[in-house]
Design a protein around this motif. Structure first.
Motif, PDB file in Angstrom:
ATOM      1  N   GLN B 282      30.095  51.264  31.054  1.00 40.44           N
ATOM      2  CA  GLN B 282      31.108  50.885  30.070  1.00 40.44           C
ATOM      3  C   GLN B 282      30.987  51.694  28.787  1.00 40.44           C
ATOM      4  N   GLN B 283      29.888  52.419  28.637  1.00 37.92           N
ATOM      5  CA  GLN B 283      29.797  53.322  27.488  1.00 37.92           C
ATOM      6  C   GLN B 283      30.300  54.712  27.833  1.00 37.92           C
ATOM      7  N   GLY B 284      30.836  54.854  29.016  1.00 34.70           N
ATOM      8  CA  GLY B 284      31.448  56.129  29.394  1.00 34.70           C
ATOM      9  C   GLY B 284      30.448  57.199  29.798  1.00 34.70           C
ATOM     10  N   LYS B 285      29.228  56.801  30.123  1.00 32.54           N
ATOM     11  CA  LYS B 285      28.219  57.801  30.457  1.00 32.54           C
ATOM     12  C   LYS B 285      28.091  58.065  31.951  1.00 32.54           C
ATOM     13  N   ALA B 286      28.902  57.370  32.726  1.00 28.98           N
ATOM     14  CA  ALA B 286      28.919  57.640  34.160  1.00 28.98           C
ATOM     15  C   ALA B 286      30.351  57.521  34.645  1.00 28.98           C
ATOM     16  N   ALA B 287      30.692  58.299  35.700  1.00 30.27           N
ATOM     17  CA  ALA B 287      32.086  58.344  36.136  1.00 30.27           C
ATOM     18  C   ALA B 287      32.403  57.290  37.185  1.00 30.27           C
ATOM     19  N   MET B 288      31.379  56.814  37.902  1.00 31.53           N
ATOM     20  CA  MET B 288      31.636  55.822  38.947  1.00 31.53           C
ATOM     21  C   MET B 288      30.484  54.829  39.014  1.00 31.53           C
ATOM     22  N   THR B 289      30.791  53.648  39.515  1.00 31.78           N
ATOM     23  CA  THR B 289      29.733  52.727  39.905  1.00 31.78           C
ATOM     24  C   THR B 289      30.278  51.794  40.967  1.00 31.78           C
ATOM     25  N   ILE B 290      29.396  51.336  41.828  1.00 36.48           N
ATOM     26  CA  ILE B 290      29.771  50.280  42.765  1.00 36.48           C
ATOM     27  C   ILE B 290      28.975  49.062  42.344  1.00 36.48           C
ATOM     28  N   ASP B 291      29.695  48.001  41.996  1.00 34.78           N
ATOM     29  CA  ASP B 291      28.968  46.806  41.547  1.00 34.78           C
ATOM     30  C   ASP B 291      29.868  45.595  41.672  1.00 34.78           C
ATOM     31  N   ALA B 292      29.374  44.483  41.107  1.00 35.36           N
ATOM     32  CA  ALA B 292      30.078  43.212  41.234  1.00 35.36           C
ATOM     33  C   ALA B 292      31.475  43.286  40.625  1.00 35.36           C
ATOM     34  N   THR B 293      32.394  42.522  41.217  1.00 33.12           N
ATOM     35  CA  THR B 293      33.767  42.510  40.715  1.00 33.12           C
ATOM     36  C   THR B 293      33.850  41.958  39.294  1.00 33.12           C
ATOM     37  N   VAL B 294      32.890  41.100  38.916  1.00 29.22           N
ATOM     38  CA  VAL B 294      32.941  40.547  37.562  1.00 29.22           C
ATOM     39  C   VAL B 294      32.732  41.625  36.506  1.00 29.22           C
ATOM     40  N   ASN B 295      32.169  42.772  36.887  1.00 33.86           N
ATOM     41  CA  ASN B 295      31.985  43.842  35.917  1.00 33.86           C
ATOM     42  C   ASN B 295      33.299  44.316  35.325  1.00 33.86           C
ATOM     43  N   GLY B 296      34.380  44.162  36.107  1.00 35.94           N
ATOM     44  CA  GLY B 296      35.686  44.560  35.604  1.00 35.94           C
ATOM     45  C   GLY B 296      35.969  43.945  34.252  1.00 35.94           C
ATOM     46  N   ALA B 297      35.581  42.667  34.092  1.00 34.49           N
ATOM     47  CA  ALA B 297      35.831  41.960  32.841  1.00 34.49           C
ATOM     48  C   ALA B 297      35.165  42.667  31.663  1.00 34.49           C
ATOM     49  N   TYR B 298      33.976  43.216  31.902  1.00 37.83           N
ATOM     50  CA  TYR B 298      33.258  43.886  30.812  1.00 37.83           C
ATOM     51  C   TYR B 298      33.901  45.230  30.499  1.00 37.83           C
ATOM     52  N   ASN B 299      34.342  45.935  31.548  1.00 36.46           N
ATOM     53  CA  ASN B 299      34.997  47.225  31.326  1.00 36.46           C
ATOM     54  C   ASN B 299      36.252  47.073  30.485  1.00 36.46           C
ATOM     55  N   GLU B 300      36.950  45.948  30.676  1.00 39.18           N
ATOM     56  CA  GLU B 300      38.254  45.787  30.028  1.00 39.18           C
ATOM     57  C   GLU B 300      38.157  45.003  28.719  1.00 39.18           C
ATOM     58  N   ASP B 301      36.961  44.679  28.282  1.00 36.98           N
ATOM     59  CA  ASP B 301      36.796  43.898  27.057  1.00 36.98           C
ATOM     60  C   ASP B 301      36.524  44.832  25.883  1.00 36.98           C
ATOM     61  N   PRO B 302      37.495  44.949  24.952  1.00 36.93           N
ATOM     62  CA  PRO B 302      37.311  45.903  23.846  1.00 36.93           C
ATOM     63  C   PRO B 302      36.085  45.611  22.980  1.00 36.93           C
ATOM     64  N   LYS B 303      35.610  44.366  23.020  1.00 37.08           N
ATOM     65  CA  LYS B 303      34.414  44.059  22.229  1.00 37.08           C
ATOM     66  C   LYS B 303      33.147  44.648  22.853  1.00 37.08           C
ATOM     67  N   GLU B 304      33.224  44.962  24.142  1.00 36.84           N
ATOM     68  CA  GLU B 304      32.054  45.434  24.864  1.00 36.84           C
ATOM     69  C   GLU B 304      32.140  46.922  25.186  1.00 36.84           C
ATOM     70  N   PRO B 368      35.243  32.443  29.377  1.00 35.86           N
ATOM     71  CA  PRO B 368      35.948  32.945  30.551  1.00 35.86           C
ATOM     72  C   PRO B 368      35.064  33.811  31.447  1.00 35.86           C
ATOM     73  N   ASN B 369      35.210  33.652  32.759  1.00 35.45           N
ATOM     74  CA  ASN B 369      34.598  34.601  33.667  1.00 35.45           C
ATOM     75  C   ASN B 369      35.515  34.772  34.858  1.00 35.45           C
ATOM     76  N   SER B 370      35.504  35.966  35.420  1.00 36.58           N
ATOM     77  CA  SER B 370      36.471  36.288  36.466  1.00 36.58           C
ATOM     78  C   SER B 370      36.015  35.757  37.811  1.00 36.58           C
ATOM     79  N   GLY B 371      34.856  35.087  37.837  1.00 38.33           N
ATOM     80  CA  GLY B 371      34.334  34.585  39.097  1.00 38.33           C
ATOM     81  C   GLY B 371      34.747  33.159  39.407  1.00 38.33           C
ATOM     82  N   VAL B 372      35.755  32.624  38.709  1.00 38.15           N
ATOM     83  CA  VAL B 372      36.170  31.242  38.973  1.00 38.15           C
ATOM     84  C   VAL B 372      36.517  31.078  40.441  1.00 38.15           C
ATOM     85  N   SER B 373      36.309  29.866  40.946  1.00 45.32           N
ATOM     86  CA  SER B 373      36.538  29.642  42.371  1.00 45.32           C
ATOM     87  C   SER B 373      37.878  28.960  42.626  1.00 45.32           C
ATOM     88  N   SER B 374      38.641  28.724  41.572  1.00 39.25           N
ATOM     89  CA  SER B 374      39.914  28.014  41.720  1.00 39.25           C
ATOM     90  C   SER B 374      41.072  29.006  41.716  1.00 39.25           C
TER      91      SER B 374
END
Lengths: 289, 451, 274
Positions: B282-304, B368-374
């Motif tokens: 998320q600091q832009g120091k790598a071009a790809m990663t394979i990881d948990a889907t919840v990471n998307g939330a961190y990538n898209e959070d301007p505070k992070e 909020p977390n993107s891992g909700v089960s509902s």
């Protein structure tokens, strides 16, 4: 009657001995019970297996590897802490402006919760985002050091964190020892024209020996048991490079749930270390006399 | 004289504080007992009023939301709920020690399904089916609202053992801007992945890592490496129920993992856990990663993140067309009901309440977390604005998620640990991938054959 | 001559400054992180100047269990340390001044009971306490922490007592003091620096202890270190609240440390003896 009782040494020793003795007996008894069974928390029943766990331990290369790393970690961490702590105590053993403040500030690492300080060091050591590499880079010392991610450096990095946390403890004990030191022998030595090294070696060091010994014993015992910082910094990795026996026992017990096997590891190391320490302690006490 | 008196007072104080402590503890439980007695008398439309249950939760954003909303439940039902929140890494051992001593201390435990098999095997947890079919206490239970894959993952031998609280899968995250700049296509196979990583590293003059993945020994590296294991056509367990990590596919997967990280990965990757990996990306120091889907939330959070809007999401690549199982994970955490619980109905009321859509929707505005089960919570406005960028790929990954992604047997923790050590050894070149896996396989099989 | 002295003292202070930087940076980082948002927290180059936020503290204080855990920690570590010190002082006195058979064996036993790793003690005690129905109680936790610190406290106090010349004790007897009187009125006051040092060290160990706390405590008795680590989640560490709680957990020990600093610095009361 009461007076007689009070004057007998047993009465003074008894409470502590009772508490420690009874607890040791219970813990040992129960541990031996667990050691000869095959208790695993994910099985609802266990059975008697005799010495199987012990023979498994003797063939367990990972256990022996962890034992040698425990020795490396404990001995080097303790040695560095003693040297550094002694240097610090001598260095600050003079009147100067802000002495009280400096001494207070030095207490801080010891006061910090080890789990938290381990996490902080982990963030500091981050090779890409950590401040250690950043400032080393600023000083022109390279910013690509792989602190926790390489087999060679990981142990050193963990030892540095331990040194950071516990040197103040050694310092505290030695500083108290220096404060308590009578000034006459030193003054006498000075009058006799001894050099500062001679004064240190022949006067200060022998007088400081009891404090040094207690600092050494407490640190080496505790460093064998070091858990929190390794746990949060590396979990024993990478490639087992920082896995001490205590860490391995934790993984066996609390990760693999092999309670019996973890108990066997703990019992074995406790016996080995108790033997080493009692021998060492007897030697040291004799040497003092 | 004075000093002695002071010390006497000192020790006296110590003793009185201790006695006081015990006393207050005792009176506390007395107070509870009193409340429960009067509670059951009051009865009425709160049939479980005055009951008390204890719940062990893992430290998690969902747990924070449950903790905040708890007064609503206590008011509604009159049930007193004690929440204990402990770190994920120590949760299972704590639960197991309690279960195995039959202390009955916890009525409900929240944990990962990987550990659920151990709970079921030990006979510590209760199937929920009969509770679920009792309509009078299942007002909050809406089967159709759970992400179906999550709910299925909670079933063992067709019996429902838990209610999903949280779930995730894995996917590929890549930098759209860099891919465009260097003319790279989204990787479909692992060869593409290697090529893409190489291109980025070379064209950026080593400034940007081609890919970053977790390397930390244990569950961390295993969780991501398993994508390669399945994607190359390997598997954890063979038909005989023994581990299958010596297979050529598994060796290929580890060789690849090691090569791509050592050649095009970041410095220090061997100690990367989830956090280090996520931060680097998320600091832009790598071009790809394979990881948990919840990471998307961190990538898209301007505070992070400093790469908001620049990230593309795609299913994980695979090498073979005929994998033995999907290459994206399905990690689900759920609430389990203790067999020793004295208040199973009250506990069930709590479980269904905590996982119901109303509470999950509210959690979107609390923590909020993107891992909700509902499913309803996923349609919520807050969910869509925060997680819309990767929601579709995430759902696709979940739909293809492999319930066997990690070995689902009681001994899985130990197998994961042994394998994690093997991956770490290979990454650091202490052992060749083949030798490292052979060693792990031997340990695993010894474990599995020991009844 | 004077110039040389000034240069030397400048060098000395520079050394002190270096030492302080090494020992203080983690603390400063922790405290500053507790006032940062998550993006500033991990910024490189590190941000030492930033827009402070109180969100993390609000987050922590908002948790219903935080102040309860704080109270538990204070109560448990204080009481266990006081009890431990009472026991240890009595024992250490005998070990320092009395001659009796098997004294060195007893000393060795006390020392060796510190060697066992806490996990070894943890499971038996836990299983037994469940049988007795005393788990999740303050008494159990206090007892465990007292036990954990006892060998250490005895050992430290013995060295402090040994540093008090035995002539002082004998003089008290000549004045007609009984053994108990001598202990309370002569030896303990003289050893108060050592007592203070032992007290704070034991207190810190109990205050920060994690593993025993994790297994032995429940909702009622949960201590701060257990609570703080619940910010280490499946999804990594929530640094914001963790640093806020981590700062807060340190404050009492820090204040306390400064408070007893007087005793630590003064150390033994040898000055008074001379």
């Amino acid at each position: 009657m009461i007076r007689q009782l009070v004057n007998r040494s047993q009465a003074w020793i008894l409470p502590t001995m009772l508490v420690l003795g009874v607890m040791s007996a219970i813990v040992m008894g129960y541990s031996i019970y667990m050691a000869v069974r095959d208790i695993n928390l994910i099985k609802s029943a266990s059975s008697f297996v005799g010495a199987d766990n012990f023979s498994a331990l003797f063939q367990d290369a990972r256990a022996w590897g962890s034992l040698s790393r425990t020795v490396v970690f404990s001995v080097s961490a303790t040695a560095v802490e003693l040297l550094f702590g002694l240097g610090l105590a001598l260095y600050l053993n003079r009147p100067f402006f802000g002495r009280k403040l400096v001494r207070t500030l030095l207490l801080i690492p010891m006061i910090m919760t080890p789990v938290v300080s381990g996490l902080i060091w982990r963030v500091f050591y981050d090779p890409n985002n950590g401040i250690v590499n950043y400032y080393l880079g600023q000083l022109g010392l390279g910013d690509k050091h792989n602190w926790l991610g390489s087999t060679d450096l990981a142990m050193v990095s963990v030892i540095i964190a331990d040194v950071w946390q516990w040197t103040p403890f050694v310092f505290l004990i030695l500083a108290a020892g220096l404060d308590a030191m009578p000034s006459e022998p030193l003054e006498a030595a000075e009058v006799d024209g001894a050099s500062s090294f001679q004064r240190f070696y022949h006067v200060v060091l022998p007088l400081l020996a009891p404090s040094l010994m207690i600092a050494f014993l407490l640190r080496i015992i505790d460093s064998v048991k070091t858990f929190d910082i390794i746990y949060v910094m590396t979990r024993g990795g990478p490639s087992l490079a920082t896995e001490t026996t205590n860490m391995y026992a934790y993984i066996q017990g609390f990760n693999n749930f092999n309670i019996s096997y973890a108990t066997v590891i703990n019992l074995t190391i406790t016996v080995i270390i108790t033997f080493l320490f009692t021998t060492l302690y007897a030697r040291l006490s004799k040497a003092r006399r | 004289m004075n000093k002695g008196a002071k010390w006497g007072a000192f020790s006296l104080l110590a003793v009185s504080v201790l006695v006081g402590g015990c006393g207050s503890n005792g009176s506390n439980s007395g107070g509870n007992a009193g409340a429960s007695a009067s509670g059951s008398a009051a009865g009425g439309d709160m049939p479980y009023k005055g009951k008390e249950i204890t719940v062990l939760l893992e430290g998690h954003s969902t747990s924070n939301a449950i903790q905040k909303l708890l007064p609503d439940f206590e008011k509604k039902t009159g049930i007193k709920v004690n929440l204990e929140i402990v770190p994920y890494s120590d949760l299972t051992s704590k639960a197991l020690i309690n279960f195995s001593s039959r202390s009955g201390r916890y009525d409900i435990v929240m944990d990962d399904i990987v550990h659920g098999y151990g709970y079921v095997n030990g006979g510590y947890v209760e199937p929920l089916d009969s509770l679920a079919s009792n309509a009078s206490i299942s007002g909050d239970f809406d089967q159709a609202d759970f992400v179906p894959e999550y709910l299925n993952a909670m079933k063992i031998d067709d019996k429902l053992y838990g209610l999903p609280v949280y779930g995730e899968s894995t996917f590929l995250m890549y930098r759209k801007d860099l891919f465009e700049q260097y003319g790279i296509q989204v990787p479909k196979t692992f060869d593409d992945l290697m090529e893409a990583a190489k291109t980025v590293k070379e064209k950026s003059n080593g400034e940007i890592a081609g890919i970053t993945l977790r390397g930390e020994q244990g569950i961390q590296n295993v969780y991501v490496w398993a994508t390669f294991l399945w994607g190359f056509g390997g598997q954890w367990l063979n038909e005989q129920g023994m581990t299958d990590l010596e297979s050529p596919e598994a060796v290929k997967a580890l060789q690849f993992y090691k090569d791509i990280l050592n050649q095009y990965g970041p410095t220090g990757v061997a100690n990367f856990g989830w956090q280090e990996n996520r931060l680097l990306f998320q600091q832009g120091k790598a071009a790809m990663t394979i990881d948990a889907t919840v990471n998307g939330a961190y990538n898209e959070d301007p505070k992070e993140s400093s790469i908001v809007g620049k990230v593309g999401y795609a299913p994980v690549p695979t090498q073979t067309d005929h994998p033995k199982g999907g290459a994206s994970s399905l990690a689900v955490h759920g609430m389990y009901l203790s067999k020793e619980s004295q208040n199973k109905e009250a506990a069930w009321l709590f479980m269904t309440w905590a996982t119901a859509k109303e509470q999950q929707i509210q959690s979107m505005s609390i923590d909020p977390n993107s891992g909700v089960s509902s499913l309803a919570a996923m349609k919520d406005e807050a969910f869509l604005t925060k997680f819309g960028a990767f929601k579709d790929t995430m759902l696709e990954a979940i739909a293809n998620g492999n319930t066997q992604y990690l070995p689902q047997i009681p001994q899985s923790n130990e197998i994961i640990n042994n394998t994690g050590v093997a991956i770490s050894k290979a990454l650091l070149n202490n052992k060749s991938p083949a030798d490292a896996l052979k060693e792990a396989n031997g340990l695993n099989n010894k474990l599995l054959s020991a009844k | 001559m004077r110039k040389r002295n000034a240069a030397r003292s400048a060098l000395f202070y520079a050394g002190v400054a270096c030492l302080l930087v090494f020992f203080m940076v983690p603390l400063v980082w922790l405290i500053s992180t507790s006032f940062k948002n998550s993006r500033d927290a991990f910024a490189i180059p590190p941000k030492w100047l930033f827009q402070p936020t109180l969100d993390n503290y609000a987050n922590v204080f908002d948790r219903s269990d935080f102040f309860k855990a704080f109270g538990n920690s204070v109560f448990v570590s204080l009481v266990s340390t006081l009890l431990c010190l009472c026991l240890a002082a009595v024992t250490a006195y005998a070990l320092a001044y009395f001659q009796f058979p098997r004294k060195s064996k007893i000393m060795t036993f006390i020392l060796s009971s510190r060697v066992a790793p806490p996990i070894l003690m943890l499971l038996p005690v836990y299983f037994i306490s469940v049988q007795l129905g005393v788990n999740d109680s303050y008494a159990l936790l206090i007892f465990m922490y007292m036990l954990m610190n006892l060998p250490f406290a005895v050992l430290m106090l013995v060295t402090y007592f040994e540093d008090i010349p035995s002539e002082i004790r004998e003089a008290a007897f000549v004045d007609g003091c009984s053994e108990t009187r001598t202990f309370f009125k002569v030896i303990l006051p003289l050893a108060r620096g050592g007592l203070a040092a032992t007290f704070i060290l034991s207190m810190v160990l109990a205050w920060n202890e994690f593993l025993i706390g994790l297994v032995m405590t429940g909702k009622m008795t949960q201590t701060l270190p257990v609570l703080v680590t619940s910010f280490m989640t499946f999804q990594g560490t929530e640094w914001g609240p963790l640093s806020a709680a981590g700062t807060f957990i340190m404050l009492p020990m820090l204040v306390f440390g400064i408070f007893v600093q007087k005793h630590l610095v003064k150390g033994m009361t040898m000055g008074a003896v001379k």
